[in-house]
Design a protein around this motif. Structure first.
Motif, mmCIF file in Angstrom:
data_model
loop_
_atom_site.group_PDB
_atom_site.id
_atom_site.type_symbol
_atom_site.label_atom_id
_atom_site.label_comp_id
_atom_site.label_asym_id
_atom_site.label_seq_id
_atom_site.Cartn_x
_atom_site.Cartn_y
_atom_site.Cartn_z
ATOM 1 N N ALA A 62 0.835 -1.198 0.000
ATOM 2 C CA ALA A 62 0.000 0.000 0.000
ATOM 3 C C ALA A 62 0.870 1.248 0.000
ATOM 4 O O ALA A 62 0.599 2.216 -0.699
ATOM 5 N N ALA A 63 1.955 1.207 0.801
ATOM 6 C CA ALA A 63 2.877 2.340 0.870
ATOM 7 C C ALA A 63 4.280 1.795 1.122
ATOM 8 O O ALA A 63 4.453 0.818 1.844
ATOM 9 N N GLY A 64 5.262 2.450 0.516
ATOM 10 C CA GLY A 64 6.644 2.042 0.716
ATOM 11 C C GLY A 64 7.589 3.229 0.617
ATOM 12 O O GLY A 64 7.407 4.101 -0.230
ATOM 13 N N VAL A 65 8.551 3.251 1.518
ATOM 14 C CA VAL A 65 9.633 4.234 1.472
ATOM 15 C C VAL A 65 10.920 3.436 1.320
ATOM 16 O O VAL A 65 11.202 2.548 2.123
ATOM 17 N N TYR A 66 11.677 3.742 0.268
ATOM 18 C CA TYR A 66 12.900 3.026 -0.057
ATOM 19 C C TYR A 66 14.099 3.954 0.113
ATOM 20 O O TYR A 66 14.033 5.122 -0.268
ATOM 21 N N VAL A 67 15.193 3.395 0.631
ATOM 22 C CA VAL A 67 16.458 4.116 0.671
ATOM 23 C C VAL A 67 17.447 3.267 -0.121
ATOM 24 O O VAL A 67 17.720 2.122 0.247
ATOM 25 N N LEU A 68 17.941 3.810 -1.252
ATOM 26 C CA LEU A 68 18.869 3.098 -2.129
ATOM 27 C C LEU A 68 20.289 3.526 -1.819
ATOM 28 O O LEU A 68 20.594 4.726 -1.800
ATOM 29 N N PHE A 69 21.126 2.527 -1.594
ATOM 30 C CA PHE A 69 22.539 2.773 -1.342
ATOM 31 C C PHE A 69 23.330 2.266 -2.541
ATOM 32 O O PHE A 69 22.753 1.888 -3.549
ATOM 33 N N GLY A 70 24.650 2.248 -2.459
ATOM 34 C CA GLY A 70 25.503 1.839 -3.568
ATOM 35 C C GLY A 70 25.235 0.432 -4.058
ATOM 36 O O GLY A 70 24.505 -0.339 -3.451
ATOM 37 N N MET A 71 25.848 0.097 -5.166
ATOM 38 C CA MET A 71 25.658 -1.193 -5.804
ATOM 39 C C MET A 71 26.388 -2.303 -5.071
ATOM 40 O O MET A 71 27.487 -2.117 -4.569
ATOM 41 N N LYS A 72 25.766 -3.451 -5.041
ATOM 42 C CA LYS A 72 26.351 -4.665 -4.515
ATOM 43 C C LYS A 72 26.974 -5.419 -5.687
ATOM 44 O O LYS A 72 26.916 -4.969 -6.828
ATOM 45 N N MET A 73 27.515 -6.582 -5.421
ATOM 46 C CA MET A 73 28.052 -7.387 -6.518
ATOM 47 C C MET A 73 26.968 -7.626 -7.557
ATOM 48 O O MET A 73 25.785 -7.631 -7.246
ATOM 49 N N PHE A 74 27.357 -7.819 -8.779
ATOM 50 C CA PHE A 74 26.455 -8.067 -9.909
ATOM 51 C C PHE A 74 25.510 -6.895 -10.147
ATOM 52 O O PHE A 74 24.423 -7.056 -10.659
ATOM 53 N N ARG A 75 25.914 -5.693 -9.732
ATOM 54 C CA ARG A 75 25.171 -4.453 -9.975
ATOM 55 C C ARG A 75 23.782 -4.442 -9.329
ATOM 56 O O ARG A 75 22.863 -3.808 -9.814
ATOM 57 N N ILE A 76 23.633 -5.161 -8.234
ATOM 58 C CA ILE A 76 22.379 -5.147 -7.485
ATOM 59 C C ILE A 76 22.523 -4.097 -6.392
ATOM 60 O O ILE A 76 23.434 -4.168 -5.577
ATOM 61 N N PRO A 77 21.638 -3.083 -6.369
ATOM 62 C CA PRO A 77 21.781 -2.050 -5.336
ATOM 63 C C PRO A 77 21.411 -2.592 -3.955
ATOM 64 O O PRO A 77 20.629 -3.523 -3.825
ATOM 65 N N LYS A 78 21.981 -1.984 -2.928
ATOM 66 C CA LYS A 78 21.579 -2.266 -1.557
ATOM 67 C C LYS A 78 20.431 -1.319 -1.248
ATOM 68 O O LYS A 78 20.571 -0.105 -1.390
ATOM 69 N N VAL A 79 19.311 -1.891 -0.845
ATOM 70 C CA VAL A 79 18.094 -1.113 -0.647
ATOM 71 C C VAL A 79 17.423 -1.539 0.648
ATOM 72 O O VAL A 79 17.322 -2.731 0.942
ATOM 73 N N ILE A 80 16.959 -0.560 1.411
ATOM 74 C CA ILE A 80 16.084 -0.828 2.548
ATOM 75 C C ILE A 80 14.712 -0.287 2.186
ATOM 76 O O ILE A 80 14.572 0.870 1.788
ATOM 77 N N LYS A 81 13.713 -1.157 2.299
ATOM 78 C CA LYS A 81 12.325 -0.772 2.018
ATOM 79 C C LYS A 81 11.532 -0.860 3.316
ATOM 80 O O LYS A 81 11.505 -1.900 3.978
ATOM 81 N N TYR A 82 10.878 0.239 3.676
ATOM 82 C CA TYR A 82 9.954 0.272 4.803
ATOM 83 C C TYR A 82 8.551 0.278 4.209
ATOM 84 O O TYR A 82 8.274 1.082 3.315
ATOM 85 N N CYS A 83 7.667 -0.612 4.666
ATOM 86 C CA CYS A 83 6.372 -0.686 3.985
ATOM 87 C C CYS A 83 5.189 -0.854 4.930
ATOM 88 O O CYS A 83 5.331 -1.251 6.087
ATOM 89 N N TRP A 84 4.032 -0.552 4.353
ATOM 90 C CA TRP A 84 2.725 -0.831 4.943
ATOM 91 C C TRP A 84 2.199 -1.995 4.127
ATOM 92 O O TRP A 84 1.877 -1.854 2.958
ATOM 93 N N SER A 85 2.141 -3.158 4.743
ATOM 94 C CA SER A 85 1.767 -4.393 4.066
ATOM 95 C C SER A 85 0.272 -4.668 4.178
ATOM 96 O O SER A 85 -0.378 -4.234 5.126
ATOM 97 N N GLY A 100 20.107 -8.065 -1.704
ATOM 98 C CA GLY A 100 20.280 -6.634 -1.946
ATOM 99 C C GLY A 100 19.119 -5.789 -1.464
ATOM 100 O O GLY A 100 19.280 -4.607 -1.160
ATOM 101 N N LEU A 101 17.916 -6.377 -1.399
ATOM 102 C CA LEU A 101 16.724 -5.659 -0.950
ATOM 103 C C LEU A 101 16.305 -6.201 0.401
ATOM 104 O O LEU A 101 15.998 -7.383 0.544
ATOM 105 N N LYS A 102 16.293 -5.327 1.390
ATOM 106 C CA LYS A 102 15.843 -5.681 2.732
ATOM 107 C C LYS A 102 14.520 -4.967 2.972
ATOM 108 O O LYS A 102 14.419 -3.752 2.758
ATOM 109 N N ILE A 103 13.521 -5.721 3.385
ATOM 110 C CA ILE A 103 12.176 -5.183 3.571
ATOM 111 C C ILE A 103 11.810 -5.256 5.036
ATOM 112 O O ILE A 103 11.960 -6.298 5.672
ATOM 113 N N MET A 104 11.314 -4.144 5.567
ATOM 114 C CA MET A 104 10.852 -4.101 6.952
ATOM 115 C C MET A 104 9.397 -3.631 6.953
ATOM 116 O O MET A 104 9.097 -2.523 6.488
ATOM 117 N N VAL A 105 8.516 -4.485 7.457
ATOM 118 C CA VAL A 105 7.098 -4.141 7.560
ATOM 119 C C VAL A 105 6.907 -3.309 8.824
ATOM 120 O O VAL A 105 7.215 -3.757 9.929
#
Length: 167
Positions: A62-85, A100-105
């Motif tokens: 329903a809602a998500g706030v993402y913070v994108l950081f630098g690239m990980k191996m294989f050009r996958i960005p490191k991302v933290i996603k905060y969401c309303w599930s 590379g993508l970490k999700i926190m509900v």
């Protein structure tokens, strides 16, 4: 952009995912070592039916706030996603995209729908918890994203007061 009285905020109402990206990589004013606290508020009116951030096919929030950081191996960005599930319990933490993508509900379901809900997250602590390293000084971008295309339903969410603060 929508307005109630004198307050202006962003609203998403639809199915296909839409995001607003705030590029930060080259913005010298942003220094997460000085201001690691990300604050915002959001208000959800409708969650995607059966959305589940742990599922590839029903990965709608329903809602998500993402913070994108630098690239990980294989050009996958490191991302933290905060969401309303739609379905997952608050406090649920998930890992996707080869880690590379970490999700926190942070919020879930319909109990507080229609209410502004405020959040404050310490990005340095969350980054260390999820990636086991010290956080970069500056993220690549901060995004907000709502979507309901995987569930073929609808999401309605408002976003306001996205800010970085000192501890």
């Amino acid at each position: 952009v929508t307005q109630e009285c004198t307050n202006r905020f962003l609203r998403f109402d639809g199915r296909k995912g839409k995001h607003l990206m705030l590029p930060t990589r080259d913005d010298k004013r942003i220094d997460l070592k000085r201001t690691p606290i990300l604050k915002w508020k959001w208000r959800v009116f409708q969650c995607p039916e059966g959305g589940n951030e742990g599922s590839k096919k029903r990965n709608d929030s329903a809602a998500g706030v993402y913070v994108l950081f630098g690239m990980k191996m294989f050009r996958i960005p490191k991302v933290i996603k905060y969401c309303w599930s739609s379905t997952l319990e608050p406090g649920t933490a998930l890992s996707r995209n080869h880690g590379g993508l970490k999700i926190m509900v942070l919020e879930s379901g319909e109990e507080r729908q229609g209410q502004w809900v405020s959040f404050s997250r310490n990005l340095a602590e969350d980054y260390r918890r999820f990636f086991g390293k010290k956080m970069p000084q500056r993220p690549v971008a901060i995004l907000i994203l709502s979507d309901a295309d995987g569930t073929k339903s609808r999401a309605i969410a408002d976003y306001d007061d996205l800010e970085l603060h000192a501890e």
